[in-house]
Structure formats: structure tokens, C-alpha cells
Design a protein around this motif. Structure first.
Motif, PDB file in Angstrom:
ATOM      1  N   ASP A   1      21.551 -17.275 -39.789  1.00 45.29           N
ATOM      2  CA  ASP A   1      22.222 -16.308 -40.662  1.00 45.29           C
ATOM      3  C   ASP A   1      23.160 -15.392 -39.891  1.00 45.29           C
ATOM      4  N   LEU A   2      23.426 -15.734 -38.634  1.00 44.58           N
ATOM      5  CA  LEU A   2      24.334 -14.946 -37.808  1.00 44.58           C
ATOM      6  C   LEU A   2      25.682 -15.657 -37.672  1.00 44.58           C
ATOM      7  N   ARG A   3      26.718 -14.867 -37.477  1.00 42.23           N
ATOM      8  CA  ARG A   3      28.021 -15.448 -37.156  1.00 42.23           C
ATOM      9  C   ARG A   3      27.978 -16.020 -35.743  1.00 42.23           C
ATOM     10  N   ALA A   4      28.923 -16.869 -35.421  1.00 35.26           N
ATOM     11  CA  ALA A   4      28.941 -17.521 -34.108  1.00 35.26           C
ATOM     12  C   ALA A   4      28.964 -16.491 -32.979  1.00 35.26           C
ATOM     13  N   ALA A   5      29.774 -15.453 -33.136  1.00 36.18           N
ATOM     14  CA  ALA A   5      29.856 -14.416 -32.089  1.00 36.18           C
ATOM     15  C   ALA A   5      28.530 -13.679 -31.958  1.00 36.18           C
ATOM     16  N   GLN A   6      27.855 -13.453 -33.078  1.00 36.50           N
ATOM     17  CA  GLN A   6      26.557 -12.781 -33.044  1.00 36.50           C
ATOM     18  C   GLN A   6      25.503 -13.669 -32.383  1.00 36.50           C
ATOM     19  N   GLN A   7      25.568 -14.960 -32.609  1.00 35.26           N
ATOM     20  CA  GLN A   7      24.646 -15.883 -31.956  1.00 35.26           C
ATOM     21  C   GLN A   7      24.808 -15.811 -30.441  1.00 35.26           C
ATOM     22  N   GLU A   8      26.056 -15.728 -29.987  1.00 36.56           N
ATOM     23  CA  GLU A   8      26.294 -15.622 -28.540  1.00 36.56           C
ATOM     24  C   GLU A   8      25.777 -14.301 -28.004  1.00 36.56           C
ATOM     25  N   ASP A   9      25.908 -13.234 -28.778  1.00 36.21           N
ATOM     26  CA  ASP A   9      25.369 -11.933 -28.352  1.00 36.21           C
ATOM     27  C   ASP A   9      23.843 -11.986 -28.271  1.00 36.21           C
ATOM     28  N   LEU A  10      23.221 -12.689 -29.212  1.00 33.58           N
ATOM     29  CA  LEU A  10      21.764 -12.834 -29.173  1.00 33.58           C
ATOM     30  C   LEU A  10      21.344 -13.626 -27.940  1.00 33.58           C
ATOM     31  N   LEU A  11      22.066 -14.679 -27.637  1.00 35.37           N
ATOM     32  CA  LEU A  11      21.773 -15.466 -26.436  1.00 35.37           C
ATOM     33  C   LEU A  11      21.962 -14.627 -25.173  1.00 35.37           C
ATOM     34  N   ASP A  12      22.961 -13.767 -25.179  1.00 39.03           N
ATOM     35  CA  ASP A  12      23.186 -12.881 -24.030  1.00 39.03           C
ATOM     36  C   ASP A  12      22.031 -11.910 -23.858  1.00 39.03           C
ATOM     37  N   LEU A  13      21.480 -11.431 -24.977  1.00 29.10           N
ATOM     38  CA  LEU A  13      20.317 -10.536 -24.914  1.00 29.10           C
ATOM     39  C   LEU A  13      19.101 -11.278 -24.366  1.00 29.10           C
ATOM     40  N   ILE A  14      18.895 -12.505 -24.813  1.00 30.07           N
ATOM     41  CA  ILE A  14      17.790 -13.316 -24.292  1.00 30.07           C
ATOM     42  C   ILE A  14      17.967 -13.552 -22.800  1.00 30.07           C
ATOM     43  N   ALA A  15      19.196 -13.844 -22.390  1.00 33.95           N
ATOM     44  CA  ALA A  15      19.476 -14.124 -20.980  1.00 33.95           C
ATOM     45  C   ALA A  15      19.201 -12.925 -20.093  1.00 33.95           C
ATOM     46  N   GLU A  16      19.253 -11.715 -20.661  1.00 30.25           N
ATOM     47  CA  GLU A  16      18.944 -10.516 -19.879  1.00 30.25           C
ATOM     48  C   GLU A  16      17.513 -10.564 -19.366  1.00 30.25           C
ATOM     49  N   TYR A  17      16.616 -11.189 -20.128  1.00 30.32           N
ATOM     50  CA  TYR A  17      15.215 -11.316 -19.727  1.00 30.32           C
ATOM     51  C   TYR A  17      14.985 -12.601 -18.932  1.00 30.32           C
ATOM     52  N   VAL A  18      15.496 -13.712 -19.429  1.00 27.26           N
ATOM     53  CA  VAL A  18      15.331 -14.994 -18.728  1.00 27.26           C
ATOM     54  C   VAL A  18      15.958 -14.933 -17.341  1.00 27.26           C
ATOM     55  N   GLY A  19      17.025 -14.162 -17.210  1.00 26.76           N
ATOM     56  CA  GLY A  19      17.740 -14.068 -15.947  1.00 26.76           C
ATOM     57  C   GLY A  19      17.014 -13.347 -14.845  1.00 26.76           C
ATOM     58  N   ASP A  20      15.773 -12.930 -15.087  1.00 23.44           N
ATOM     59  CA  ASP A  20      14.988 -12.332 -14.008  1.00 23.44           C
ATOM     60  C   ASP A  20      14.472 -13.398 -13.036  1.00 23.44           C
ATOM     61  N   MET A  21      14.409 -14.656 -13.481  1.00 29.90           N
ATOM     62  CA  MET A  21      13.999 -15.725 -12.572  1.00 29.90           C
ATOM     63  C   MET A  21      15.212 -16.278 -11.831  1.00 29.90           C
ATOM     64  N   ARG A  22      14.962 -17.117 -10.859  1.00 31.09           N
ATOM     65  CA  ARG A  22      16.053 -17.679 -10.060  1.00 31.09           C
ATOM     66  C   ARG A  22      17.111 -18.303 -10.956  1.00 31.09           C
ATOM     67  N   ASP A  23      18.370 -18.198 -10.530  1.00 30.29           N
ATOM     68  CA  ASP A  23      19.495 -18.571 -11.378  1.00 30.29           C
ATOM     69  C   ASP A  23      19.397 -20.005 -11.887  1.00 30.29           C
ATOM     70  N   GLU A  24      19.036 -20.953 -11.005  1.00 27.44           N
ATOM     71  CA  GLU A  24      19.010 -22.349 -11.422  1.00 27.44           C
ATOM     72  C   GLU A  24      17.925 -22.602 -12.466  1.00 27.44           C
ATOM     73  N   HIS A  25      16.803 -21.915 -12.352  1.00 27.29           N
ATOM     74  CA  HIS A  25      15.729 -22.082 -13.331  1.00 27.29           C
ATOM     75  C   HIS A  25      16.062 -21.341 -14.625  1.00 27.29           C
ATOM     76  N   ALA A  26      16.750 -20.223 -14.505  1.00 29.10           N
ATOM     77  CA  ALA A  26      17.171 -19.495 -15.701  1.00 29.10           C
ATOM     78  C   ALA A  26      18.139 -20.336 -16.530  1.00 29.10           C
ATOM     79  N   LYS A  27      19.021 -21.072 -15.877  1.00 26.74           N
ATOM     80  CA  LYS A  27      19.963 -21.929 -16.603  1.00 26.74           C
ATOM     81  C   LYS A  27      19.222 -23.017 -17.378  1.00 26.74           C
ATOM     82  N   ILE A  28      18.196 -23.594 -16.761  1.00 30.40           N
ATOM     83  CA  ILE A  28      17.407 -24.622 -17.441  1.00 30.40           C
ATOM     84  C   ILE A  28      16.705 -24.027 -18.657  1.00 30.40           C
ATOM     85  N   LYS A  29      16.143 -22.839 -18.488  1.00 33.05           N
ATOM     86  CA  LYS A  29      15.439 -22.188 -19.602  1.00 33.05           C
ATOM     87  C   LYS A  29      16.406 -21.835 -20.721  1.00 33.05           C
ATOM     88  N   MET A  30      17.589 -21.347 -20.377  1.00 31.65           N
ATOM     89  CA  MET A  30      18.552 -20.984 -21.410  1.00 31.65           C
ATOM     90  C   MET A  30      19.063 -22.211 -22.160  1.00 31.65           C
TER      91      MET A  30
END
Length: 271
Positions: free
Chosen positions: A155-184
Motif C-alpha cells: 500500500d506504499l508508493r514506490a518511493a515510500q517502499q525505498e524509504d522503508l527499505l532504507d529504514l530497515i537497512a539502518e538496522y541490518v547494516g550493523d553487521m558486516r557489509d557483505e552479509h548485510a547485502k545478503i540480508k537486504m
């Protein structure tokens, strides 16, 4: 040695965040010298199994406002459950004067909610009052079953979906970069099944709670009731922005793992 393990296991941001939490705990200890349990050095490191390139093993760091569970199997990494928090969130005096914690997670969460239109906000909002601590998956709530609530990413616009993913990445990005990319990548694959939930009072400056929940990740941010810092001549207030708890879990029993033996005994051998 402990910081060496953290440096190898976490991203630069994740390491900095962990050390900032410890520094804030040292600051908190100066504000509450009567509480001997507080301090920037009071953290414990535990190994589970033996470090191996093939066999499963892991480690845990455990202390006030910082608990990281880190599981390793070959090239696979699971960094949940992770609990991080802070009280206060700003150091007004030396030795860490000017230190801030959780400014980004707080700002990005609020900005995302404010980006929603009126109809979207109504879908996202679970409760219009924030009178208590709201985190559902902190300690002693392993494998908690939580219904999906709030607004669906569909129910989000495409830009809002990317903002939500960016918010998730703020937490996932605490692990090593290569593993964070796999998780994202995994998070993106389940984006259509991802939900955002919001709890706050009527004013935008009020404390708030948000949850991001999908089949592969569960994130909680909560403004909490003060514990260490409050005027004891007055009743304890409700949630405040100077005490924050965050939780990152892998749903469906996939961070610690479900206790299958206990489930079997409870289901088949109650008598």
C-alpha cells in the motif's frame, strides 16, 4: 580481543554504535554513582562452540543496553536477536560530552511515518496513545508470535517502499557489509509481505513506537519509561524520548531456534 571480534564481525557503523552505547553507559554511571551495576566496562563475552570454517559456532556480547547474538556456519551469518538501547540519548557532560545515540533510527522512523498520507497513516497506526513501553520481543519473549499489523508495503508508493527499505537497512547494516547485502536481498524478496506499525499520541513531538515485520525480519523501536534517570520526588512519568530500546529478531523461531523437545513434551506428555 573482544573489540577485535566486534571489529571483524560488525560494520564500521555497527562497531561505532556498539561503542557509543558503552560510552553512554559510562556517562550514565556518572549520573547514578549509587548504582554499581552501571558502567561502560560491564559487558560479558561468551563463545558457543569452537570457531570453525565448517562447524556451527557463535558468540554473544551481553550487558546493559547491548546484547548481540552472532551465529556462524561457514559463510552464513545470523546476527539476531540483537538488542540495543540507551538512557540517556545525549551526554551533557564530560568525558563523552556531545555524544548522541539513536538519532538516525529515531529521525528516519519519524520521517517515514510523516511521509504517509492520511489514509496510509490510519492503516499504519495501531494506537493513538503511547502510555507504556511497547516492545513485544525483548528478553524472555523468544519466538513470540506477533500478528502482522499496520500498513502493508503493497500500500506504499514506490518511493515510500525505498524509504522503508532504507529504514530497515539502518538496522541490518550493523553487521558486516557483505552479509548485510545478503540480508537486504532477502528482505527485498519479502517486501510485499512487510508491514509497518506505528504508535504515538496526538502530537508529532510525542514519544513513539514503530515496528517493521516481515517473514524474515522483525524490528522494533520504542521510546521507554525512564528507569535510571527521573526525578524520584515525583511519580515516574510515561515513555520519554531520552530512553530508547531497539530489537532486531528473525521471526518464526529462526534466531535462537525453537525448542522442539519442549514443544513435543507439552503437546504429547502433559499428564
Amino acid at each position: 580481543m573482544a573489540f577485535g571480534i566486534l571489529k571483524e564481525s560488525l560494520s564500521t557503523k555497527g562497531l561505532q554504535k556498539s561503542r557509543s552505547i558503552m560510552k553512554m553507559e559510562a556517562h550514565l554511571a556518572t549520573l547514578r554513582p549509587d548504582n554499581k551495576l552501571l558502567g561502560g566496562e560491564k559487558y560479558w563475552f561468551t563463545f558457543m562452540g569452537t570457531p570453525s570454517a565448517k562447524e556451527p559456532w557463535g558468540w554473544q556480547i551481553d550487558g546493559h543496553h547491548l546484547v548481540i547474538n552472532y551465529f556462524v556456519l561457514g559463510s552464513q551469518i545470523v546476527m539476531t536477536p540483537t538488542f540495543m538501547g540507551s538512557e540517556p540519548t545525549y551526554a551533557e557532560s564530560e568525558p563523552n560530552k556531545g555524544l548522541r545515540t539513536y538519532e538516525t533510527e529515531e529521525r528516519k522512523g519519524l520521517n517515514f511515518y510523516q511521509s504517509l498520507n492520511a489514509e496510509q497513516k490510519t492503516k499504519a497506526r495501531l494506537w493513538d496513545k503511547k502510555e507504556m513501553d511497547f516492545n513485544r520481543t525483548e528478553a524472555f519473549r523468544d519466538n513470540e508470535i506477533i500478528p502482522f499489523t499496520g500498513i502493508s508495503a503493497q500500500d506504499l508508493r514506490a518511493a515510500q517502499q525505498e524509504d522503508l527499505l532504507d529504514l530497515i537497512a539502518e538496522y541490518v547494516g550493523d553487521m558486516r557489509d557483505e552479509h548485510a547485502k545478503i540480508k537486504m536481498t532477502e528482505v527485498r524478496l519479502h517486501l510485499k509481505d512487510t508491514y509497518f506499525t506505528w504508535v504515538q499520541g496526538e502530537k508529532m513531538e510525542d514519544p513513539f513506537y514503530y515496528r517493521i515485520h516481515s517473514p524474515v525480519i522483525l524490528i522494533e523501536f520504542d521510546h521507554q519509561t525512564p528507569v535510571a534517570i527521573w526525578d524520584r520526588s515525583k511519580p515516574r512519568p510515561g515513555p520519554v524520548k531520552t530512553h530508547i530500546h531497539t530489537v532486531v529478531r528473525t521471526p518464526n523461531g529462526n534466531d535462537y531456534g525453537k525448542d522442539l523437545l519442549r514443544e513435543h513434551l507439552e503437546a504429547r506428555h502433559r499428564e
